[in-house]
Enzyme design. Structure first.
Site, PDB file in Angstrom:
ATOM      1  N   ASP A  26      11.667  49.500  46.403  1.00 54.85           N
ATOM      2  CA  ASP A  26      10.164  48.775  46.113  1.00 54.85           C
ATOM      3  C   ASP A  26       9.177  48.961  47.898  1.00 54.85           C
ATOM      4  O   ASP A  26       8.421  49.201  47.421  1.00 54.85           O
ATOM      5  CB  ASP A  26      10.033  47.372  45.773  1.00 54.85           C
ATOM      6  CG  ASP A  26      10.280  46.484  47.084  1.00 54.85           C
ATOM      7  OD1 ASP A  26      10.806  46.410  48.134  1.00 54.85           O
ATOM      8  OD2 ASP A  26       9.748  45.524  46.591  1.00 54.85           O
TER       9      ASP A  26
ATOM     10  N   ASP B 258      15.254  48.691  42.921  1.00 49.71           N
ATOM     11  CA  ASP B 258      15.302  47.064  43.556  1.00 49.71           C
ATOM     12  C   ASP B 258      14.189  46.718  42.486  1.00 49.71           C
ATOM     13  O   ASP B 258      13.429  47.305  42.813  1.00 49.71           O
ATOM     14  CB  ASP B 258      14.586  47.621  44.741  1.00 49.71           C
ATOM     15  CG  ASP B 258      14.153  46.338  45.866  1.00 49.71           C
ATOM     16  OD1 ASP B 258      14.733  45.438  45.149  1.00 49.71           O
ATOM     17  OD2 ASP B 258      13.844  46.991  46.629  1.00 49.71           O
TER      18      ASP B 258
ATOM     19  N   GLU C 112      15.161  40.168  45.130  1.00 48.13           N
ATOM     20  CA  GLU C 112      15.250  39.463  46.940  1.00 48.13           C
ATOM     21  C   GLU C 112      15.048  37.408  46.593  1.00 48.13           C
ATOM     22  O   GLU C 112      15.452  36.724  45.757  1.00 48.13           O
ATOM     23  CB  GLU C 112      14.300  39.256  47.676  1.00 48.13           C
ATOM     24  CG  GLU C 112      14.526  41.020  47.870  1.00 48.13           C
ATOM     25  CD  GLU C 112      13.012  41.342  48.597  1.00 48.13           C
ATOM     26  OE1 GLU C 112      11.622  40.417  49.241  1.00 48.13           O
ATOM     27  OE2 GLU C 112      12.462  42.582  48.247  1.00 48.13           O
TER      28      GLU C 112
ATOM     29  N   GLU D  21      18.145  41.619  55.697  1.00 50.42           N
ATOM     30  CA  GLU D  21      17.862  42.542  57.113  1.00 50.42           C
ATOM     31  C   GLU D  21      16.864  41.490  58.148  1.00 50.42           C
ATOM     32  O   GLU D  21      17.284  40.407  57.570  1.00 50.42           O
ATOM     33  CB  GLU D  21      16.594  42.739  55.182  1.00 50.42           C
ATOM     34  CG  GLU D  21      15.571  43.270  56.247  1.00 50.42           C
ATOM     35  CD  GLU D  21      14.520  44.022  55.354  1.00 50.42           C
ATOM     36  OE1 GLU D  21      14.410  44.307  53.935  1.00 50.42           O
ATOM     37  OE2 GLU D  21      13.393  43.959  55.647  1.00 50.42           O
TER      38      GLU D  21
END
Ligand code: KIV
Length: 306
Positions: free
Chosen positions: A46, A85, A116, A183
């Site tokens: 994204d 994503d 996420e 991340e």
């Protein structure tokens, strides 16, 4: 052509302690070049909101926009494992929304989807996995909740923060993810999480102790237009500057009448068209030798092969 990368390929890379090579791509040419370059995995991130659409963060991209990028990449990716994503609000509202949107990515050709969050999205992850969809989790710096994180900040810097990452990762593992992307965290934090998991663990800005390395293709190619420059990025080229130079050279050529030159023009058959002379308003130093007639020439050329 090399065999398609599957989940079992990714498992065997891990078993051989060979890191998977993972990049983002959003379009057909980049995905084609990435494939030819031998990458194992492609994320249609994204991050396209920022890299492709010039938005200030990832929050403004829609499912329909993501689908365009996904379709282009899946058409190119014959070997690489493609992860779509899920954008902001495509899975947060309900299990049903999550399954339907994840299903759109799979129907468009993705091998898996990514979302996420940890404990709080575990239910959504389970719903997608129960629908037969391979799901990758994403922990650490999760840009879809940038407001809660207070900006682009390194995560997992304390023991308590690393323990929270582990709790989230275990919730995702129990919900059925095949892998988790970490991340922006110190290598020690990523290693701490990975040691406590059985699933695959990938990293972006999370150091070397993971099962594969993800980068944003615009970052390594030098084509990102914006101010965000994370510490972990290694720039292999400055293609943005090269592209700008090409457009400048082309502009200069057109304005100076150096393009098109005779070798860029289609010839006419004198027996059909007779001797033609170029109209005075289109004659340039480059065109004059061909003596083209604008009216009769252009339609014929337009239907001819490139
Ligand atoms: O969208 C994306 O490219 C991502 C990476 C930054 C992890 O989610």
């Amino acid at each position: 052509m090399a065999a398609k990368v599957t989940l079992s390929t990714l498992q065997s890379l891990k078993a051989r302690q060979q890191p998977a090579v993972f990049v983002t791509a959003y379009d057909y040419p980049t995905a084609t070049f990435a494939e030819r370059g031998g990458v194992d995995m492609i994320l249609v991130g994204d991050s396209a909101a920022m890299t492709m659409m010039g938005l200030p963060n990832t929050l403004g991209i829609t499912m329909d926009e993501m689908i365009v990028f996904v379709r282009a990449v899946c058409r190119a990716a014959k070997r690489a494992f493609v992860v779509g994503d899920l954008p902001f609000m495509s899975y947060q509202p309900s299990d049903e929304t999550a399954v339907l949107n994840a299903g759109r990515f799979i129907a468009a050709g993705c091998d898996a989807v990514k979302c996420e969050g940890g404990v709080r999205v575990a239910g959504r992850v389970k719903a997608m996995v129960d629908a037969g969809i391979a799901v990758m989790g994403h922990l650490g710096l999760t840009p879809q909740n940038l407001g809660q994180l207070g900006g682009y900040k390194v995560q997992g810097k304390t023991k308590a923060a690393a323990d929270k990452l582990v709790d989230d990762a275990i919730a995702l593992q129990e919900a059925g993810v095949f892998g988790i992307l970490l991340e922006a965290m110190p290598p020690e934090a990523a290693a701490y999480v990975r040691e406590r998991l059985d699933v695959l663990v990938y990293g972006i800005g999370a150091g070397p102790h993971v099962d594969g390395q993800l980068v944003i293709s615009h970052d390594i190619l030098g084509t990102f237009v914006g101010d965000i420059a994370p510490k972990f990025v290694k720039q292999y080229a400055r293609l943005g500057g090269d592209i700008e130079r090409v457009f400048k050279a082309y502009s200069d050529d057109v304005r100076a009448g150096h393009f098109p030159a005779p070798e860029h023009c289609y010839p006419v058959d004198p027996s059909v068209f007779g001797a033609l002379s170029a109209p005075s308003d289109t004659a340039t130093p480059a065109q004059t030798p061909l003596e083209l007639d604008r009216v009769s020439y252009v339609p014929a050329a337009a239907s001819a092969a490139r």
